[in-house]
Design an enzyme around this catalytic site. Sequence first.
Site, PDB file in Angstrom:
ATOM      1  N   HIS A 190      -6.619   9.290  -1.858  1.00 39.23           N
ATOM      2  CA  HIS A 190      -5.919  10.480  -1.362  1.00 39.23           C
ATOM      3  C   HIS A 190      -6.885  11.367  -0.573  1.00 39.23           C
ATOM      4  O   HIS A 190      -6.539  11.899   0.478  1.00 39.23           O
ATOM      5  CB  HIS A 190      -5.377  11.323  -2.523  1.00 39.23           C
ATOM      6  CG  HIS A 190      -4.384  10.625  -3.403  1.00 39.23           C
ATOM      7  ND1 HIS A 190      -4.624  10.312  -4.718  1.00 39.23           N
ATOM      8  CD2 HIS A 190      -3.118  10.199  -3.155  1.00 39.23           C
ATOM      9  CE1 HIS A 190      -3.559   9.737  -5.250  1.00 39.23           C
ATOM     10  NE2 HIS A 190      -2.633   9.645  -4.327  1.00 39.23           N
ATOM     11  N   GLN A 216       5.597   1.114   3.115  1.00 40.84           N
ATOM     12  CA  GLN A 216       5.977   2.528   3.243  1.00 40.84           C
ATOM     13  C   GLN A 216       5.638   3.034   4.649  1.00 40.84           C
ATOM     14  O   GLN A 216       6.444   3.713   5.284  1.00 40.84           O
ATOM     15  CB  GLN A 216       5.217   3.334   2.183  1.00 40.84           C
ATOM     16  CG  GLN A 216       5.334   4.820   2.297  1.00 40.84           C
ATOM     17  CD  GLN A 216       4.813   5.510   1.056  1.00 40.84           C
ATOM     18  OE1 GLN A 216       5.484   5.532   0.024  1.00 40.84           O
ATOM     19  NE2 GLN A 216       3.619   6.067   1.120  1.00 40.84           N
ATOM     20  N   SER A 263      -5.817   3.565  -7.214  1.00 36.08           N
ATOM     21  CA  SER A 263      -4.420   3.928  -7.418  1.00 36.08           C
ATOM     22  C   SER A 263      -4.324   4.830  -8.636  1.00 36.08           C
ATOM     23  O   SER A 263      -5.056   4.636  -9.620  1.00 36.08           O
ATOM     24  CB  SER A 263      -3.594   2.660  -7.658  1.00 36.08           C
ATOM     25  OG  SER A 263      -2.331   3.002  -8.191  1.00 36.08           O
TER      26      SER A 263
HETATM   27  P1  AMP Z   1       0.717   8.360  -3.843  1.00 34.98           P
HETATM   28  O1  AMP Z   1       0.216   9.594  -4.524  1.00 34.98           O
HETATM   29  O2  AMP Z   1       0.415   7.107  -4.585  1.00 34.98           O
HETATM   30  O3  AMP Z   1       2.128   8.469  -3.366  1.00 34.98           O
HETATM   31  O4  AMP Z   1      -0.154   8.235  -2.513  1.00 34.98           O
HETATM   32  C1  AMP Z   1      -0.196   9.270  -1.573  1.00 34.98           C
HETATM   33  C2  AMP Z   1      -0.784   8.737  -0.303  1.00 34.98           C
HETATM   34  O5  AMP Z   1      -2.101   8.249  -0.548  1.00 34.98           O
HETATM   35  C3  AMP Z   1       0.022   7.564   0.269  1.00 34.98           C
HETATM   36  O6  AMP Z   1       0.065   7.669   1.681  1.00 34.98           O
HETATM   37  C4  AMP Z   1      -0.787   6.379  -0.170  1.00 34.98           C
HETATM   38  O7  AMP Z   1      -0.624   5.255   0.666  1.00 34.98           O
HETATM   39  C5  AMP Z   1      -2.197   6.920  -0.075  1.00 34.98           C
HETATM   40  N1  AMP Z   1      -3.101   6.132  -0.931  1.00 34.98           N
HETATM   41  C6  AMP Z   1      -2.896   5.754  -2.213  1.00 34.98           C
HETATM   42  N2  AMP Z   1      -3.909   4.983  -2.645  1.00 34.98           N
HETATM   43  C7  AMP Z   1      -4.773   4.856  -1.604  1.00 34.98           C
HETATM   44  C8  AMP Z   1      -6.011   4.175  -1.405  1.00 34.98           C
HETATM   45  N3  AMP Z   1      -6.566   3.453  -2.392  1.00 34.98           N
HETATM   46  N4  AMP Z   1      -6.613   4.265  -0.201  1.00 34.98           N
HETATM   47  C9  AMP Z   1      -6.050   4.996   0.801  1.00 34.98           C
HETATM   48  N5  AMP Z   1      -4.886   5.667   0.681  1.00 34.98           N
HETATM   49  C10 AMP Z   1      -4.257   5.598  -0.498  1.00 34.98           C
END
Ligand code: AMP
Length: 281
Positions: free
Chosen positions: A33, A149, A181
């Site tokens: 993030h 997504q 994640s």
């Molecule tokens: P989320 O909180 O999981 O919905 O993720 C929020 C944003 O962060 C989304 O655009 C995800 O694709 C991105 N994101 C999540 N994990 C990663 C990662 N390991 N590397 C880069 N971006 C990420």
Amino acid sequence: MKIVETILELQQQIPNGKTVGFVPTMGFLHEGHLSLVQQAKKECDLVVMSIFVNPLQFGPNEDFDRYPRNFERDCLLAEQEGVDFLFYPTVKEMYPVQPALTVKVHEGVDVLCGKSRPGHFDGVATVVLKLLQIVSPERAYFGLKDAQQVAAIEKLIRDFHLRVTLVGCPTLREHDGLAKSSRNVNLTRSERENASNLYQSLLLGKQVVEAGEYRSQKVLSVIEEFVRKNVTGTVDYIEVLSYPELGEIEHLSGRCILAIAVQYSKARLIDNIILDVKGEF
Ligand code: AMP
């Protein structure tokens, strides 16, 4: 950093005439993030991050209640990274009434997560449209870890003529290759050790392609065999598709995605590698 809980307050506080970069998240922040925030800071005058666990994108038997949350820690991390506005609405603020209209995604959702999570991308597209309307950013930052997504939001922006530039950012990984994640905390210790094999399987697929094997079925079999031998979780899917179209392909050519999803006891993990295949087959 200003923490803002209402739509009205956010819209009143964002100054006019500034280039706004927007990073939507579900919180429980990690370096993935924060890498989106870093990218946004390079390209924009100010950065708005949202933290909202969107009930609309979770199926009835999914992990909405179990989704990890830690708002205090998130505030510290966001502030350290230089987020200017942290938008933290309640479900009631985002959905004050039962919505009369929602967005339906009907292309590119018969594969990957769209297939196993029916309605998921409708929920994502609906909340992203609402958030983009609320924040009105010039640029919005999304991680390619969630490649399907990104593909769906590209189409949302195109089909609804939204005036925002989508920026897809690379996946940040742990030292052993596991994609960062929020859900990784729901892995047991042995599952956590095992989970690096998701990325290893995709890397193996990539190597096979780089060695000149462009037949999708062959690449798929190599990944599947590695996964069968090494991954302890239950495989949801392993797929090789064109990207961002997400169409089935006999041969890899141009931009392609190798993608995997695995269900462990309390966490479903996804990962992918996007390849630019220049070779002839
Ligand atoms: P989320 O909180 O999981 O919905 O993720 C929020 C944003 O962060 C989304 O655009 C995800 O694709 C991105 N994101 C999540 N994990 C990663 C990662 N390991 N590397 C880069 N971006 C990420």
